[in-house]
Design an enzyme around this catalytic site. Sequence first.
Site, PDB file in Angstrom:
ATOM      1  N   GLU A   1     -24.722-139.501   6.914  1.00 13.64           N
ATOM      2  CA  GLU A   1     -24.777-139.151   8.338  1.00 13.64           C
ATOM      3  C   GLU A   1     -25.612-137.886   8.476  1.00 13.64           C
ATOM      4  O   GLU A   1     -25.430-136.946   7.694  1.00 13.64           O
ATOM      5  CB  GLU A   1     -23.367-138.932   8.889  1.00 13.64           C
ATOM      6  CG  GLU A   1     -22.557-140.229   8.889  1.00 13.64           C
ATOM      7  CD  GLU A   1     -21.145-140.075   9.428  1.00 13.64           C
ATOM      8  OE1 GLU A   1     -20.694-140.963  10.168  1.00 13.64           O
ATOM      9  OE2 GLU A   1     -20.487-139.071   9.102  1.00 13.64           O
TER      10      GLU A   1
ATOM     11  N   HIS B   1     -12.903-146.727   5.079  1.00 14.44           N
ATOM     12  CA  HIS B   1     -14.122-147.510   5.273  1.00 14.44           C
ATOM     13  C   HIS B   1     -14.779-147.910   3.944  1.00 14.44           C
ATOM     14  O   HIS B   1     -15.118-149.076   3.730  1.00 14.44           O
ATOM     15  CB  HIS B   1     -15.160-146.726   6.080  1.00 14.44           C
ATOM     16  CG  HIS B   1     -14.654-146.201   7.392  1.00 14.44           C
ATOM     17  ND1 HIS B   1     -13.653-146.801   8.098  1.00 14.44           N
ATOM     18  CD2 HIS B   1     -15.031-145.119   8.131  1.00 14.44           C
ATOM     19  CE1 HIS B   1     -13.434-146.113   9.218  1.00 14.44           C
ATOM     20  NE2 HIS B   1     -14.250-145.093   9.249  1.00 14.44           N
TER      21      HIS B   1
HETATM   22  C1  BG6 Z   1     -14.984-142.392  11.530  1.00 14.20           C
HETATM   23  C2  BG6 Z   1     -14.992-141.009  10.921  1.00 14.20           C
HETATM   24  O1  BG6 Z   1     -13.859-143.101  11.101  1.00 14.20           O
HETATM   25  O2  BG6 Z   1     -16.149-143.085  11.159  1.00 14.20           O
HETATM   26  C3  BG6 Z   1     -16.249-140.244  11.310  1.00 14.20           C
HETATM   27  O3  BG6 Z   1     -13.838-140.282  11.350  1.00 14.20           O
HETATM   28  C4  BG6 Z   1     -17.478-141.079  11.004  1.00 14.20           C
HETATM   29  O4  BG6 Z   1     -16.300-139.002  10.645  1.00 14.20           O
HETATM   30  C5  BG6 Z   1     -17.341-142.477  11.602  1.00 14.20           C
HETATM   31  O5  BG6 Z   1     -18.612-140.420  11.543  1.00 14.20           O
HETATM   32  C6  BG6 Z   1     -18.508-143.376  11.213  1.00 14.20           C
HETATM   33  O6  BG6 Z   1     -18.388-144.604  11.856  1.00 14.20           O
HETATM   34  P1  BG6 Z   1     -19.634-145.285  12.577  1.00 14.20           P
HETATM   35  O7  BG6 Z   1     -19.145-146.604  13.019  1.00 14.20           O
HETATM   36  O8  BG6 Z   1     -20.011-144.393  13.688  1.00 14.20           O
HETATM   37  O9  BG6 Z   1     -20.709-145.350  11.535  1.00 14.20           O
END
Ligand code: BG6
Length: 468
Positions: free
Chosen positions: A208, A232
């Site tokens: 990210e 995840h």
């Molecule tokens: C969330 C986390 O579960 O998932 C975040 O708390 C993260 O820190 C996010 O940025 C990422 O998910 P996505 O779907 O935005 O890629």
Amino acid sequence: MTRSDLHADAFVFFGATGDLAYKKIFPALHALLRDGELDMPIIGIAKAGWTLDQLRARARASLEHAGTVDEAAYGRLCRQLHYIDGDYADDRTYGQLRAALRDARRPLHYLAIPPSLFPTVVQGLAAAGCARDARVVVEKPFGRDLASARALNRVLHGAFDESAIFRIDHYLGKEAVQNLLYFRFANTFLEPVWNRDYVQSVQITMAEDFGVQGRGAFYEEAGAIRDVVQNHLLQVTALLAMDAPVGHDAASLQAEKLRLFRGMRPLRPQDVVRGQFDGYRNEPGVAKDSNVETFAALRLHIDTWRWAGVPFYIRTGKCLPLTATEILVDLKTPPLAIFDTIEPPQSNTFRFRLSPEVVISASARVKQPGAAMRGQSVELVARRDMADQQTPYERLLGDAMRGDATLFTSDASVEAAWAVVDPVLDLPEPVAPYRAGSWGPAAAADLPDGNEGWHDPVAEPPADGASG
Ligand code: BG6
């Protein structure tokens, strides 16, 4: 007919005035209403001193923030919406809920609240008779370690049957993650090579390019391992590495995933590199001497017949060079290099790009045109998709209303995943600092064995054709 065959007939959400409702729940409800899938009372509960009109206005602001307002769907939302302003510890709140549910028989309760409030709300629902024949959706983080996850499971099981509990991991609702599952089991060519005989290593990177975005206080309680690895990334690993389910139902899929989680060897401190981006400690809500990791790289082993000895490298971080999630499965090189003499020898790879685009591709070696027997890599793209898809929350809430648990996490899986990371939570060793915009601390580069190194995702996803 079992309960799981029955559609919910009321949607109740605790935490109605909160951030999650604003960012995810209202847009998902709006999409379901637009698609005609939510013909039922929608009851928001919070303790904010708000009125129903304030909640309607909040819903509108949420939809505008998300980018679209279908006026007909918003109108339906306003008509179907109820609001109960009450303390979660007060019996009267649940009395009002009972009344608002009227003759609904199978409500779906969504706990968009901190886990510390789960026991109070679950007991309140049970005491008021609102848990009978109901389903409950709970958000991540599901606990903060193995012991607290077990305690949460006990609380939920006090009022709900496991088949009525839907633990959300929004990653499982992503189109790309479903594609991964589909691709794995719909293609025979994959299975013969999908094992320790052919796979050299697997890498999963979730990068990210932003920081903690005002969530410093939340992040201080979590860190990268709790925030995205335990859920995840281990879920993605499980789908990538599990055996084929025996049967078409959710239980069969859950059973195979669970077997895989149980094969994961608990991490040891030497399998993990933790980092923290420079500047994290200046974020609001963050301690000046914080030892919380905003980056983690780890080496995971899966002790199953299929994967023994194959390292799975998992890496995630905030403030990395770009935002992308990618899996790279690296096959072993051919036994002899007959034509190519390049070092390191080139192998074939499978690449699953999960975000921001959905791409599935394989790399292969072909001969460069010309007299010499020299080769080049080409990327064979099976799927490249940037189209708008259903959002994970829309899909998952729709599934929970229908009672389809396929994309949710079971009690045993969530505990097994915690057991993997439990030994490396809150390590006392100082986190290694890294520059924002870099690929994390230098120590992470040495984690992959041999001269493999990390494959860094690039901004442009692979397209068909030669890649050098
Ligand atoms: C969330 C986390 O579960 O998932 C975040 O708390 C993260 O820190 C996010 O940025 C990422 O998910 P996505 O779907 O935005 O890629």
